[in-house]
Design an enzyme around this catalytic site. Structure first.
Site, short mmCIF file in Angstrom:
data_model
loop_
_atom_site.label_atom_id
_atom_site.label_comp_id
_atom_site.label_asym_id
_atom_site.label_seq_id
_atom_site.Cartn_x
_atom_site.Cartn_y
_atom_site.Cartn_z
N LYS A 137 1.48 -9.33 12.02
CA LYS A 137 0.42 -8.50 11.44
C LYS A 137 -0.18 -7.58 12.50
O LYS A 137 -0.47 -6.41 12.24
CB LYS A 137 -0.65 -9.39 10.79
N GLN B 64 -6.38 -16.18 8.36
CA GLN B 64 -5.03 -16.72 8.22
C GLN B 64 -5.09 -18.14 7.65
O GLN B 64 -5.79 -19.00 8.18
CB GLN B 64 -4.31 -16.71 9.59
N ASP C 69 -6.55 -9.22 1.84
CA ASP C 69 -5.54 -10.16 1.32
C ASP C 69 -5.61 -10.24 -0.21
O ASP C 69 -4.67 -10.72 -0.86
CB ASP C 69 -5.77 -11.57 1.89
#
Ligand code: NAD
Length: 283
Positions: free
Chosen positions: A53, A97, A120
């Protein structure tokens, strides 16, 4: 029949090029699109994901600030950190995460992220926005699948799409996105009595389960579009999807490979969401 391949790597490259261009335009206006990535603990797979990422971001001109916290971090401290990132005008997207350490309530942590920065797309507000057709952030994996369908000029109107898997981050949002394009949608899951009877009716199949060879050629209508979200390891340690690729490609009209299919698209869509968060904040 041999299916045409939907090349996720090639499409992701195009998307990244578009992100680079739009990022440069924002930077020219003095705005640096910035993603905060919060990693708690030292899960090996998570370490790899966050590295990707960060690299993907810097390659497209975005800034990704990775912050690592020890596994014993208190949940209250993580929540406080997220609140600080919510308030920071220089941060446009926040990604925590997953998985988090066991002592933390992932749901509570995700809900602490401002929906305006939820790149997300896991926040309940993001899921709700998708459900009712309001602007919000779409989860990256199903969004990437939709881009793949778009890339082949596939019209979903009146088509029957079967989604296998009903997770909150893939199956359910995928079904909503297909429905919004006027497909008729069936969601199958572990309690579905006869999966093949469902998939054989489908014009589009999205497999998001996590079981190698779940979808075999006899379960696919000739010419169907098959999108393989699954990520599994063979006994030899090779990455494979949920679809028996060798068999299904002889029946399907279009098929996504694993690797090189949905995976790179998921990564690309995070960049798109981050850029969009920055664009919205600048509007
Ligand atoms: P999950 O475990 O949360 O959900 C799996 C779903 O599959 C459940 O809804 C379950 O009911 C269903 N299921 C299980 N066995 C089944 C069966 N025999 N028949 C029909 N349905 C069955 O998983 P998830 O997080 O949605 O991920 C699914 C897969 O997609 C995994 O392999 C994951 O690694 C992969 N994934 C890939 C990407 C990517 O970028 N390529 C992103 C996210 C997830």
């Amino acid at each position: 029949m041999t299916a045409q391949l939907i090349d996720g790597n090639a499409l992701a490259r195009q998307i990244r090029a578009d992100v680079s261009g739009r990022t440069a335009a924002l930077k020219a206006r003095g705005i640096q699109p910035t993603l905060a990535i919060v990693l708690v603990g030292d899960d090996p797979a998570s370490q790899v994901y966050v590295k990707h990422k960060v690299n993907d971001s810097s390659e497209t001109g975005l800034v990704a600030n990775l912050e690592r916290h020890p596994v014993e971090m208190a949940e209250a401290d993580l929540l406080a950190r997220i609140h600080a990132l919510n308030e920071d005008p220089a941060v446009h997207g926040i990604l925590v995460q997953l998985p988090l350490p066991r002592h933390m309530d992932s749901h509570k942590v995700i809900e602490a992220i401002s929906p305006a920065k939820d790149v997300d797309g896991f926040h309940v507000a993001s899921a709700g926005a998708l459900m009712v057709g309001q602007p919000g952030f779409w989860p990256c994996t199903p969004h990437g699948c939709m881009k793949m369908l778009e890339s082949i000029g596939y019209s979903l109107r009146g088509k029957h799409a079967v989604v296998i898997g009903r997770s909150n981050i893939v199956g359910k949002p995928m079904a909503m996105m297909l429905l919004a394009q006027n497909a008729t949608v069936t969601i199958c899951h572990s309690a579905t009595a006869d999966l093949g009877a469902m998939t054989r009716q489908a014009d589009v199949i999205v497999a998001a389960v996590g079981k190698a060879n779940l979808l075999t050629a006899d379960m696919v209508k000739p010419g169907a579009v098959v999108i393989d979200v699954g990520m599994n390891r063979t006994a030899e340690g090779k990455l494979c999807g949920d679809v028996d690729f060798a068999g299904v490609k002889e029946v399907a009209g279009w098929i996504t490979p694993v690797p090189g299919g949905v995976g790179p698209m998921t990564r690309a869509m995070l960049l798109v969401n981050t850029l969009e968060a920055a664009e919205r904040s600048a509007a």
